[in-house]
Design a protein around this motif. Structure first.
Motif, PDB file in Angstrom:
ATOM      1  N   ARG A  18      25.812  33.083  34.679  1.00 44.42           N
ATOM      2  CA  ARG A  18      25.898  32.235  35.868  1.00 44.42           C
ATOM      3  C   ARG A  18      27.321  32.182  36.425  1.00 44.42           C
ATOM      4  O   ARG A  18      27.625  31.330  37.268  1.00 44.42           O
ATOM      5  CB  ARG A  18      25.410  30.826  35.547  1.00 44.42           C
ATOM      6  CG  ARG A  18      23.903  30.747  35.268  1.00 44.42           C
ATOM      7  CD  ARG A  18      23.467  29.331  35.045  1.00 44.42           C
ATOM      8  NE  ARG A  18      22.025  29.256  34.789  1.00 44.42           N
ATOM      9  CZ  ARG A  18      21.383  28.149  34.432  1.00 44.42           C
ATOM     10  NH1 ARG A  18      22.067  27.015  34.295  1.00 44.42           N
ATOM     11  NH2 ARG A  18      20.090  28.166  34.211  1.00 44.42           N
ATOM     12  N   SER A  19      28.178  33.082  35.979  1.00 42.85           N
ATOM     13  CA  SER A  19      29.553  33.157  36.472  1.00 42.85           C
ATOM     14  C   SER A  19      29.655  34.317  37.455  1.00 42.85           C
ATOM     15  O   SER A  19      29.336  35.456  37.110  1.00 42.85           O
ATOM     16  CB  SER A  19      30.528  33.376  35.306  1.00 42.85           C
ATOM     17  OG  SER A  19      30.411  32.341  34.352  1.00 42.85           O
ATOM     18  N   THR A  20      30.084  34.040  38.655  1.00 47.51           N
ATOM     19  CA  THR A  20      30.199  35.099  39.652  1.00 47.51           C
ATOM     20  C   THR A  20      31.446  35.933  39.390  1.00 47.51           C
ATOM     21  O   THR A  20      32.405  35.456  38.763  1.00 47.51           O
ATOM     22  CB  THR A  20      30.290  34.513  41.068  1.00 47.51           C
ATOM     23  OG1 THR A  20      31.544  33.803  41.202  1.00 47.51           O
ATOM     24  CG2 THR A  20      29.127  33.565  41.349  1.00 47.51           C
ATOM     25  N   PRO A  21      31.473  37.172  39.867  1.00 48.21           N
ATOM     26  CA  PRO A  21      32.691  37.975  39.726  1.00 48.21           C
ATOM     27  C   PRO A  21      33.923  37.276  40.295  1.00 48.21           C
ATOM     28  O   PRO A  21      35.017  37.356  39.716  1.00 48.21           O
ATOM     29  CB  PRO A  21      32.355  39.254  40.499  1.00 48.21           C
ATOM     30  CG  PRO A  21      30.876  39.374  40.385  1.00 48.21           C
ATOM     31  CD  PRO A  21      30.366  37.965  40.453  1.00 48.21           C
ATOM     32  N   ALA A  22      33.749  36.584  41.424  1.00 51.04           N
ATOM     33  CA  ALA A  22      34.891  35.888  42.018  1.00 51.04           C
ATOM     34  C   ALA A  22      35.395  34.774  41.106  1.00 51.04           C
ATOM     35  O   ALA A  22      36.607  34.575  40.963  1.00 51.04           O
ATOM     36  CB  ALA A  22      34.487  35.313  43.377  1.00 51.04           C
TER      37      ALA A  22
ATOM     38  N   ARG B 127      37.266  36.416  38.120  1.00 49.33           N
ATOM     39  CA  ARG B 127      38.574  36.933  38.527  1.00 49.33           C
ATOM     40  C   ARG B 127      39.572  35.796  38.736  1.00 49.33           C
ATOM     41  O   ARG B 127      40.749  35.917  38.403  1.00 49.33           O
ATOM     42  CB  ARG B 127      38.445  37.771  39.799  1.00 49.33           C
ATOM     43  CG  ARG B 127      37.919  39.188  39.542  1.00 49.33           C
ATOM     44  CD  ARG B 127      38.130  40.077  40.752  1.00 49.33           C
ATOM     45  NE  ARG B 127      37.317  39.646  41.890  1.00 49.33           N
ATOM     46  CZ  ARG B 127      36.106  40.109  42.152  1.00 49.33           C
ATOM     47  NH1 ARG B 127      35.568  41.026  41.357  1.00 49.33           N
ATOM     48  NH2 ARG B 127      35.430  39.675  43.203  1.00 49.33           N
ATOM     49  N   GLU B 128      39.101  34.668  39.287  1.00 48.05           N
ATOM     50  CA  GLU B 128      39.981  33.532  39.513  1.00 48.05           C
ATOM     51  C   GLU B 128      40.480  32.943  38.192  1.00 48.05           C
ATOM     52  O   GLU B 128      41.662  32.589  38.058  1.00 48.05           O
ATOM     53  CB  GLU B 128      39.266  32.462  40.329  1.00 48.05           C
ATOM     54  CG  GLU B 128      40.072  31.205  40.604  1.00 48.05           C
ATOM     55  CD  GLU B 128      41.252  31.444  41.527  1.00 48.05           C
ATOM     56  OE1 GLU B 128      42.011  30.485  41.748  1.00 48.05           O
ATOM     57  OE2 GLU B 128      41.438  32.579  42.024  1.00 48.05           O
ATOM     58  N   VAL B 129      39.597  32.832  37.222  1.00 46.17           N
ATOM     59  CA  VAL B 129      39.996  32.317  35.916  1.00 46.17           C
ATOM     60  C   VAL B 129      41.026  33.237  35.256  1.00 46.17           C
ATOM     61  O   VAL B 129      42.025  32.768  34.688  1.00 46.17           O
ATOM     62  CB  VAL B 129      38.763  32.144  35.004  1.00 46.17           C
ATOM     63  CG1 VAL B 129      39.185  31.925  33.559  1.00 46.17           C
ATOM     64  CG2 VAL B 129      37.925  30.964  35.476  1.00 46.17           C
ATOM     65  N   LEU B 130      40.803  34.528  35.341  1.00 42.99           N
ATOM     66  CA  LEU B 130      41.765  35.473  34.775  1.00 42.99           C
ATOM     67  C   LEU B 130      43.096  35.412  35.514  1.00 42.99           C
ATOM     68  O   LEU B 130      44.175  35.495  34.905  1.00 42.99           O
ATOM     69  CB  LEU B 130      41.193  36.891  34.826  1.00 42.99           C
ATOM     70  CG  LEU B 130      39.989  37.155  33.918  1.00 42.99           C
ATOM     71  CD1 LEU B 130      39.388  38.524  34.226  1.00 42.99           C
ATOM     72  CD2 LEU B 130      40.393  37.069  32.448  1.00 42.99           C
TER      73      LEU B 130
END
Length: 251
Positions: free
Chosen positions: A96-100, A103-106
């Motif tokens: 349920r985690s989107t690619p966006a 990427r933001e968390v990273l």
């Protein structure tokens, strides 16, 4: 003739507007250090009382380098001490985690740590000075916690970064460590912890009980940046009430 004293060491605190960052700034100033507080907006740093307030986005190499350069320009020397407290979280299963979102968390957690540490190391190596850095990880990088895959990956990378950098730069007199907090009462977790049932459930999972305050984490960071921790490098210290190492006694 009056005796002159060298100026106090300089410390750079990123994420200074957050709960842990604010507590770290307070402790470092309390022991007489000159502190440069970094946040995305300088206006939000005005009430910290730091010797320098720096607006910078440390999630980019340019922003991280600018923060270190501004510290040197405003306080006259590169920061011997670094407390990198920038961070965010994402509580969601991977499916349920989107690619966006991932990427933001990273970007916020791993990129900022890597680029800030890089800029700090380059500044101290150029000056030929020793120093100490502490980065902020999380218990979710040390033990599997459901629905934390993205943030666990980011913080796990941060811990690997700490160990490798500690090995590379020990000979230059640079110490690099991390703290891994458990659930901590800060503005970032306020939305969760305002629900009494959530707060109580979180506290029951901790052997020492309850949800810790930012002060507990800041105390550990302050110590790691002090001469008392002069023989520690490449370490990740869990500040979590025993969450990652022991199980609470069920009564």
């Amino acid at each position: 003739m009056s005796e002159s004293h060298p100026p106090a060491p300089v410390a750079l605190v990123t994420g200074a507007r957050g709960g842990i960052g604010r507590a770290v700034v307070e402790r470092l100033r309390r022991r007489g250090l000159r502190v440069a507080a970094v946040g995305r907006e300088a206006a939000g740093l005005a009430d910290l009382g730091a010797e320098a307030a720096i607006a910078a986005d440390t999630t980019t190499p340019e922003g991280a380098a600018a923060a270190v350069a501004a510290c040197r320009a405003q306080l006259g020397e590169p920061p011997a001490l670094l407390a990198h407290c920038v961070g965010s979280t994402l509580i969601a299963p991977l499916h349920r985690s989107t690619p966006a979102q991932v990427r933001e968390v990273l970007r916020v957690n791993l990129d900022s740590g890597l680029f800030t540490l890089q800029a700090w190391i380059e500044a101290l190596r150029a000056a030929g000075r020793p120093g100490a850095a502490v980065l902020v990880s999380s218990v979710v990088a040390r033990i599997g916690v459901a629905n934390h895959e993205a943030i666990a990956a980011a913080k796990g990378g941060l811990e690997a970064l700490v160990r490798s950098a500690a090995a590379t730069y020990a000979g230059a007199g640079l110490r690099v460590n991390a703290v891994a907090p458990g659930m901590t009462d800060t503005p970032m977790t306020a939305g969760l912890l305002r629900v009494d049932a959530v707060r109580e459930a979180a506290g029951r999972q901790v052997p020492l009980g309850g949800v810790q305050r930012a002060d507990a984490v800041a105390d550990a960071i302050d110590w790691l940046l002090s001469d008392g921790a002069a023989r520690l490098t490449g370490q990740v210290i869990a500040v979590d009430g025993g969450f990652t190492t022991v199980r609470p006694l069920v009564r």
